[in-house]
Design an enzyme around this catalytic site. Sequence first.
Site, short mmCIF file in Angstrom:
data_model
loop_
_atom_site.label_atom_id
_atom_site.label_comp_id
_atom_site.label_asym_id
_atom_site.label_seq_id
_atom_site.Cartn_x
_atom_site.Cartn_y
_atom_site.Cartn_z
N VAL A 7 56.82 96.37 7.54
CA VAL A 7 55.69 96.93 8.30
C VAL A 7 56.06 97.28 9.74
O VAL A 7 55.32 97.99 10.41
CB VAL A 7 54.44 96.00 8.32
CG1 VAL A 7 53.83 95.88 6.94
CG2 VAL A 7 54.77 94.65 8.91
N TYR A 15 50.41 83.58 18.19
CA TYR A 15 49.68 83.95 16.98
C TYR A 15 48.28 84.44 17.33
O TYR A 15 47.86 85.53 16.93
CB TYR A 15 49.62 82.76 16.02
CG TYR A 15 48.93 83.06 14.71
CD1 TYR A 15 49.55 83.86 13.75
CD2 TYR A 15 47.65 82.56 14.44
CE1 TYR A 15 48.92 84.15 12.55
CE2 TYR A 15 47.01 82.85 13.25
CZ TYR A 15 47.65 83.64 12.31
OH TYR A 15 47.02 83.93 11.13
N ILE A 37 48.39 84.08 0.81
CA ILE A 37 47.14 84.85 0.74
C ILE A 37 47.38 86.16 -0.02
O ILE A 37 46.54 86.60 -0.80
CB ILE A 37 46.59 85.12 2.17
CG1 ILE A 37 46.08 83.79 2.76
CG2 ILE A 37 45.47 86.14 2.15
CD1 ILE A 37 45.50 83.90 4.16
#
Length: 697
Positions: A493, A585, A446
């Site tokens: 991150v 998830y 993505i």
Amino acid sequence: MKSLWNDRVAADMTARLLESCGEPLAWRTYASRLLGASPALVLHGGGNSSVKTAWPTLTGESVPVVCVKASGWDLGAIEPEGHVPLELSRLLPLIRLEALDDGAMVNQLRLALFDHQAPTPSLEALLHAFLPPIFIDHCHSEAILALTNRPDGEETARRALGPGVIVLPYVRPGFPLAKAAAAAFAAHPDAEGMVLARHGLVTWGKTARESYESTIALVSRAEAFLGRELEASPPSPVPQVGAVPALDEAERRYRETAPLVRGVLCGEAPEVGISHRFVLRPLLDEPVLRQLAMPGARELALSPPLTADHLVRLKPWPLWVEDPAQLAEGVADYARRYQEYTARHAHRLPTGARLADPLPRVIMIPGVGMMCAGRTAQEADAVRDLAEQNLLVKGAMAAASVPYQGLDEGHLFDMEYGVTQLAKLHAPSQPLAGSTALVTGAAGAIGWGLCETLLQNGCHVAASDLPGERLNDLAVALSARHPGRLLPVAMDVTDPASVRQGFGVATDAWGGLDIVVPNAGLAHVAGLEELELEAFRRLHRVNVEGTLLVLTEASRMFRRQGCGGDVVLISTKNVFAPGAQFGAYSATKAAAHQLARIASLELAPLGVRVNMVAPDAVFSGGAARSGLWAEVGPGRMKARGLDEKGLEEYYRQRNLLKARVTAEHVGRAVLFFVTRQTPTTGATLPVDGGLPDATPR
Ligand code: ZN
């Protein structure tokens, strides 16, 4: 200045070009590149050259032409087609006219072309046509500008270069200059060359080498004169005490100040649109910092640019502020002064020309450095190079105790708004020109789609991911397609220092960020019964803490910039319709989704919009396979007895539109939000082909 002429290279190159363009243009191309190779002679499309030769017509005759450098070509990288042929018999009679404005002149130039698709020849094409010599070189030499941008500039040029050189006072480029140059040449046909005061130098010859080396000889003579002048001058003043910071300190201050500057250039949040964003490029090396700290530096910096050719990029003067705290006031003053200047001269605005925005392109802050603004990084780089040249040449003149005197205001306006000058700035029509974005997880499937879509729409993209081959592959592929607008940023991150540093790197490169797309994410397949805590925590660190850290840093950036911004979180359909075996998830992405909704509440007062895009089942994007599917695919395939193609087909068939969802679709959903088509924040846009269970409620 040394001649770069090299017989061997010249012979090789002309031999190679000979067949396609003929000998005169082959030599013209080689010698023009030499001129273009010296920044002290020409910078960013400045300067031009020509050759007179014969050109075949359709009816088999051969007519005299002048091949002149076309707009849009840089001399340093010119190819034979960069000099376009113009039929001389159409141009030469124009010399009898009393006047010819730029628009009418461009019409005449285009009528003399052989190819209707050829780019428009230089504003100085008529000068090349009217002067008789075969080869002509024209440059905006620093040394010639230093000789003539002073109160007694013409006299100084005569003294420095000798009686064999014609010195013309400043005449507006275009028809008036072409006519004046032709008259001066007719009166001194044996002259070595021609100085155009406060503009540049013209030389000529029977051969390309003769004309080029004439430029070198005259510039060398000018440099020698300036050297003697400096030697004879009293010792230079020293910079103000304590005003020249060490380079690393200046860099630190720059990183802090650049977002403030971007913010004031964009205007006030939150009503700011996205059409007025600028990219900032820094200029803060030792000589620049030193020059900014010299006594009298401010007055010198605010004086007109070295040559009118710089106007269209630099505007008539820079913004100078002593302290970053004065930025907002400084920009408002600048805008007022600029509007007064354009109002004074608006009656001379060419038909169809629009006034430019009243914002500075060069911002000077002593102790911090210079910031150069453009709608693209490339444009800002051109501004930076010209601004540096101006600062250093004016500084060198001051060091030799020579007073600086540039063009008067009327001439400045004429050049800033000349028809052909405006054509140099191809106003980018892309919706995200001037905007900057940071995408996390950029090297995933993505991520590729997001970066590509943003880049295609004019955005500058900091593509962040863990360092390694995947990020390198992305950088190589996308930089090749979008040169100067992709910045790979190695960033983890889950590490606050790494996230802060990543935002800092983007700030150093472009001055700040307008768009942040938290996209980095991990997946894991396991039922709750067997889900290991450490696996859950691994997802939590990336999907939740990673999103939090990026949102935190983005909030700080947007607050500092004060000109709004956009966050688009890449969420998932699982937030609304979780799947069995997919607890870690679905739960962590739901937490991230909720954080983004909170951000939409907290950041709205800053004019920042936060929205979510919820895709389903994207298998690949660019050269990347989806990490999520590498994790999830095999299990799902096994459970359903399908191969990969079959699985993709299964996901297609389960949505209402029977659509295969791609990374590009996700990119377009982000584009919808960041181009601000609707006043929307806190919303989720599904990109899933229609899944009734997952429709956000
Ligand atoms: Zn010129």
